[in-house]
Write a protein that holds these residues in place. Structure first.
Motif, PDB file in Angstrom:
ATOM      1  N   GLY A  54       7.208  -4.706  -1.333  1.00 62.05           N
ATOM      2  CA  GLY A  54       6.282  -5.466  -0.475  1.00 62.05           C
ATOM      3  C   GLY A  54       6.614  -6.965  -0.798  1.00 62.05           C
ATOM      4  O   GLY A  54       6.207  -7.586  -0.061  1.00 62.05           O
ATOM      5  N   ALA A  55       7.381  -7.096  -2.173  1.00 59.39           N
ATOM      6  CA  ALA A  55       7.656  -8.425  -2.408  1.00 59.39           C
ATOM      7  C   ALA A  55       9.090  -9.039  -1.626  1.00 59.39           C
ATOM      8  O   ALA A  55       9.140 -10.106  -1.513  1.00 59.39           O
ATOM      9  N   GLY A 114       8.896   6.758   6.751  1.00 60.21           N
ATOM     10  CA  GLY A 114       8.484   7.161   5.543  1.00 60.21           C
ATOM     11  C   GLY A 114       7.181   7.085   5.451  1.00 60.21           C
ATOM     12  O   GLY A 114       6.476   8.199   4.750  1.00 60.21           O
ATOM     13  N   SER A 115       6.313   6.239   5.932  1.00 59.11           N
ATOM     14  CA  SER A 115       4.810   6.032   5.622  1.00 59.11           C
ATOM     15  C   SER A 115       4.331   7.078   6.587  1.00 59.11           C
ATOM     16  O   SER A 115       2.948   7.217   6.310  1.00 59.11           O
ATOM     17  N   GLN A 139       0.838  -1.248   0.013  1.00 59.55           N
ATOM     18  CA  GLN A 139       0.126   0.045   0.032  1.00 59.55           C
ATOM     19  C   GLN A 139       1.004   1.239   0.021  1.00 59.55           C
ATOM     20  O   GLN A 139       0.436   2.195  -0.750  1.00 59.55           O
ATOM     21  N   GLY A 140       2.055   1.080   0.813  1.00 63.12           N
ATOM     22  CA  GLY A 140       2.740   2.438   0.807  1.00 63.12           C
ATOM     23  C   GLY A 140       3.788   2.666  -0.300  1.00 63.12           C
ATOM     24  O   GLY A 140       4.154   3.830  -0.545  1.00 63.12           O
ATOM     25  N   ALA A 146      19.835  -5.449   9.589  1.00 65.93           N
ATOM     26  CA  ALA A 146      19.717  -4.635   8.154  1.00 65.93           C
ATOM     27  C   ALA A 146      18.158  -4.572   7.892  1.00 65.93           C
ATOM     28  O   ALA A 146      17.835  -3.578   7.463  1.00 65.93           O
ATOM     29  N   ALA A 147      17.514  -5.650   8.088  1.00 67.50           N
ATOM     30  CA  ALA A 147      16.271  -5.636   7.583  1.00 67.50           C
ATOM     31  C   ALA A 147      15.405  -4.875   8.290  1.00 67.50           C
ATOM     32  O   ALA A 147      14.505  -4.040   8.174  1.00 67.50           O
ATOM     33  N   ALA A 148      15.732  -4.953   9.707  1.00 73.41           N
ATOM     34  CA  ALA A 148      14.843  -4.356  10.772  1.00 73.41           C
ATOM     35  C   ALA A 148      15.072  -2.834  10.612  1.00 73.41           C
ATOM     36  O   ALA A 148      14.089  -2.049  10.626  1.00 73.41           O
ATOM     37  N   LYS A 149      16.471  -2.335  10.200  1.00 66.71           N
ATOM     38  CA  LYS A 149      16.570  -0.958   9.836  1.00 66.71           C
ATOM     39  C   LYS A 149      15.762  -0.407   8.703  1.00 66.71           C
ATOM     40  O   LYS A 149      15.275   0.686   8.744  1.00 66.71           O
ATOM     41  N   GLU A 150      15.753  -1.297   7.749  1.00 69.35           N
ATOM     42  CA  GLU A 150      15.152  -0.981   6.451  1.00 69.35           C
ATOM     43  C   GLU A 150      13.645  -0.821   6.666  1.00 69.35           C
ATOM     44  O   GLU A 150      12.944   0.178   6.260  1.00 69.35           O
ATOM     45  N   PHE A 151      13.054  -1.831   7.517  1.00 69.76           N
ATOM     46  CA  PHE A 151      11.481  -1.780   7.819  1.00 69.76           C
ATOM     47  C   PHE A 151      11.246  -0.430   8.683  1.00 69.76           C
ATOM     48  O   PHE A 151      10.340   0.291   8.443  1.00 69.76           O
TER      49      PHE A 151
END
Length: 195
Positions: free
Chosen positions: A87-88, A135-136, A80-81, A124-129
């Motif tokens: 999202g994939a 940003g949302s 959505q964002g 790294a994935a946590a920081k990206e999320f």
């Protein structure tokens, strides 16, 4: 996702596993449905310890809702964002999550409080999320002002519905919307004590 899951189980394990077997041993979470190999290999995401936030908020707030925040939920939020490309990819690193919503006791119509925790495969994935979540905010609120500069998604913002704090710590991301001061600190610390 569900039909693809069944197809893969059927192709790799046969008819009994795809039909009767799935009812006898259903997928544990949306990750296993979205990534059938995790189901076929018996990979399970360890459950998160859920803090007793009702006790932390001591009757000031009434719990409105609580639930799991699964890989499917994260995928939909990111689609959505940010579109299906983002999202994939990132949701494949999801490793658990939950949320609470609260309403201020005796204040009908006041903005809700949202508290969530997500766990990721890597820091790294946590920081990206955390960065994508931050940003949302401009899409979800009319007015967003940065209070504490964002670093890797962690930071603090002011909105028309109250403050927002996002903190990434190792593979975990805590988001607290609508609480300030000691209440927010106590909620964050109660969650941090669980990991």
């Amino acid at each position: 996702f569900g039909l693809d899951f069944e197809r893969q189980v059927l192709a790799k394990k046969g008819r009994d596993a795809a039909y009767k077997g799935v009812f006898e041993k259903p997928p544990r979470d949306t990750r296993q449905v979205m990534e059938p190999d995790t189901y076929l290999k018996g990979e399970n995401v360890p459950e998160l310890v859920v803090p007793k936030l009702d006790a932390v908020l001591k009757g000031e707030y009434k719990r409105y809702d609580f639930g799991g925040l699964g890989q499917f939920d994260v995928t939909m939020l990111l689609w959505q964002g940010y579109g299906k490309q983002t999202g994939a990819q990132l949701p494949q690193a999801w490793r658990g999550g939950y949320y609470f919503t609260y309403e201020k006791a005796g204040h009908p119509g006041a903005p809700y409080v949202l508290v969530s925790l997500t766990r990721w495969a890597t820091e790294a994935a946590a920081k990206e999320f955390a960065s994508l979540y931050a940003g949302s905010l401009v899409r979800r609120y009319r007015s967003v002002t940065e209070v504490k500069p964002s670093q890797d998604g962690s930071g603090e913002w002011k909105t028309e519905d109250g403050p927002v704090e996002i903190s990434a710590s190792g593979p975990f991301v805590i988001a607290i919307e609508g609480l300030a001061g000691d209440e927010r600190t106590q909620v964050r610390q109660a969650i941090e004590r669980t990991f």
